[in-house]
Design an enzyme around this catalytic site. Sequence first.
Site, PDB file in Angstrom:
ATOM      1  N   LYS A  54       0.844  -1.208   0.000  1.00 50.86           N
ATOM      2  CA  LYS A  54       0.000   0.000   0.000  1.00 50.86           C
ATOM      3  C   LYS A  54       0.877   1.255   0.000  1.00 50.86           C
ATOM      4  O   LYS A  54       0.636   2.200  -0.757  1.00 50.86           O
ATOM      5  CB  LYS A  54      -0.936  -0.005   1.222  1.00 50.86           C
ATOM      6  CG  LYS A  54      -2.071  -1.005   1.069  1.00 50.86           C
ATOM      7  CD  LYS A  54      -2.821  -1.290   2.359  1.00 50.86           C
ATOM      8  CE  LYS A  54      -3.806  -2.445   2.128  1.00 50.86           C
ATOM      9  NZ  LYS A  54      -4.478  -2.897   3.341  1.00 50.86           N
ATOM     10  N   GLN A  98      -4.422  -1.565   9.588  1.00 52.65           N
ATOM     11  CA  GLN A  98      -4.397  -2.894   8.975  1.00 52.65           C
ATOM     12  C   GLN A  98      -5.051  -3.927   9.903  1.00 52.65           C
ATOM     13  O   GLN A  98      -4.693  -4.026  11.070  1.00 52.65           O
ATOM     14  CB  GLN A  98      -2.942  -3.289   8.663  1.00 52.65           C
ATOM     15  CG  GLN A  98      -2.808  -4.592   7.896  1.00 52.65           C
ATOM     16  CD  GLN A  98      -3.404  -4.535   6.489  1.00 52.65           C
ATOM     17  OE1 GLN A  98      -3.258  -3.544   5.776  1.00 52.65           O
ATOM     18  NE2 GLN A  98      -4.082  -5.595   6.092  1.00 52.65           N
ATOM     19  N   ASP A 121     -10.785   3.250   4.128  1.00 48.35           N
ATOM     20  CA  ASP A 121     -11.115   1.830   3.992  1.00 48.35           C
ATOM     21  C   ASP A 121     -12.627   1.624   3.882  1.00 48.35           C
ATOM     22  O   ASP A 121     -13.084   0.552   3.505  1.00 48.35           O
ATOM     23  CB  ASP A 121     -10.605   1.070   5.244  1.00 48.35           C
ATOM     24  CG  ASP A 121      -9.531   0.056   4.891  1.00 48.35           C
ATOM     25  OD1 ASP A 121      -9.386  -0.258   3.698  1.00 48.35           O
ATOM     26  OD2 ASP A 121      -8.832  -0.411   5.815  1.00 48.35           O
TER      27      ASP A 121
END
Length: 295
Positions: A54, A98, A121
């Site tokens: 990422k 994460q 997200d």
Amino acid sequence: MTAKIISGTETAKAIREELKKEIAELKEKHNVVPGLVTILVGEDPASQSYVSAKNKTAHALGIHSEQVTLAADTSEQELLGLIDKYNRDNKINGILVQLPLPKHIDEAKVLYAIDPEKDVDGFHPVNVGKMVLGEQCYLPCTPHGILELLTRSGVNTSGAEVVVIGRSNIVGKPISNLMLQKRAGGNATVTICHTRTKDMAAHTKRADIIIAAVGVPKMVTADMVKDGVVIIDVGVNRIGKTADGKAILAGDVDYDAVKEKASAITPVPGGVGPMTITMLMKNTLQAARQAAGLK
Ligand code: NAP
């Protein structure tokens, strides 16, 4: 029939080129540089590789990216404090924590602490609620990537029988919802299967599109699908290691056999995976534009 391969690698590459141009333009015209922070707690190797991919992608596109790695025994309070700091940091438009988090940290509490405006997200209940209502919001990255793959490959979803296998909050539930919405890329008739589904094959056999997000290698076999089906395989299963220690991956679909019946199919790797990261970049750009008051 041998299926057309829907390449996530190629589609993601095309979208990243578009994003790179938009990001350069944003800087040139408005002096705005999108900022993303990724927060990893612990040393899970799969999570480490996702986070580093990422950050690498963000950097390549001209996004300012910060990577924070915390020890596995970091307290919930400490993590919440860090999120609060980034919520107030004007250089940062997107905050990604994460998952999964270590067991002693309440995942929901952490996700709820992220400012919905920085929730790139798309997991905060404000964004989930807006998504369900069909309002403008950050779409969760994997389902968003699936929509892009389908539309850019010219798959007609309107009126299609779609069977989604899996009902997780990050893939199964949101993609099912997005596919039934009344707009381009939606308008499908959606069935959701899970561990309590009585006769999975009865559902998959009549599907025009199957989206498998299960986590069981090669679970969808050729005898479970009809000729001409479109397959989106979300599963990433580590089924062994090569001689030089690299993970051997398999999807949730028996790719070799099913591609002989399908009209189109995504491979694993190189299917949904690259799209997920790309949609995170798209959301971060959207967050930067919004923070700057540009649509
Ligand atoms: P998850 O949270 O573990 O959910 C799995 C779902 O599959 C659950 O709803 C479960 O049903 C269902 N399921 C499990 N075994 C089943 C079986 N034998 N028959 C029917 N249904 C079954 O997983 P997830 O986070 O959605 O991820 C799914 C897969 O996608 C994993 O391999 C993951 O690594 C991969 N993934 C890939 C990406 C990407 O970017 N490529 C992103 C996210 C996830 P119940 O609800 O009844 O337990």
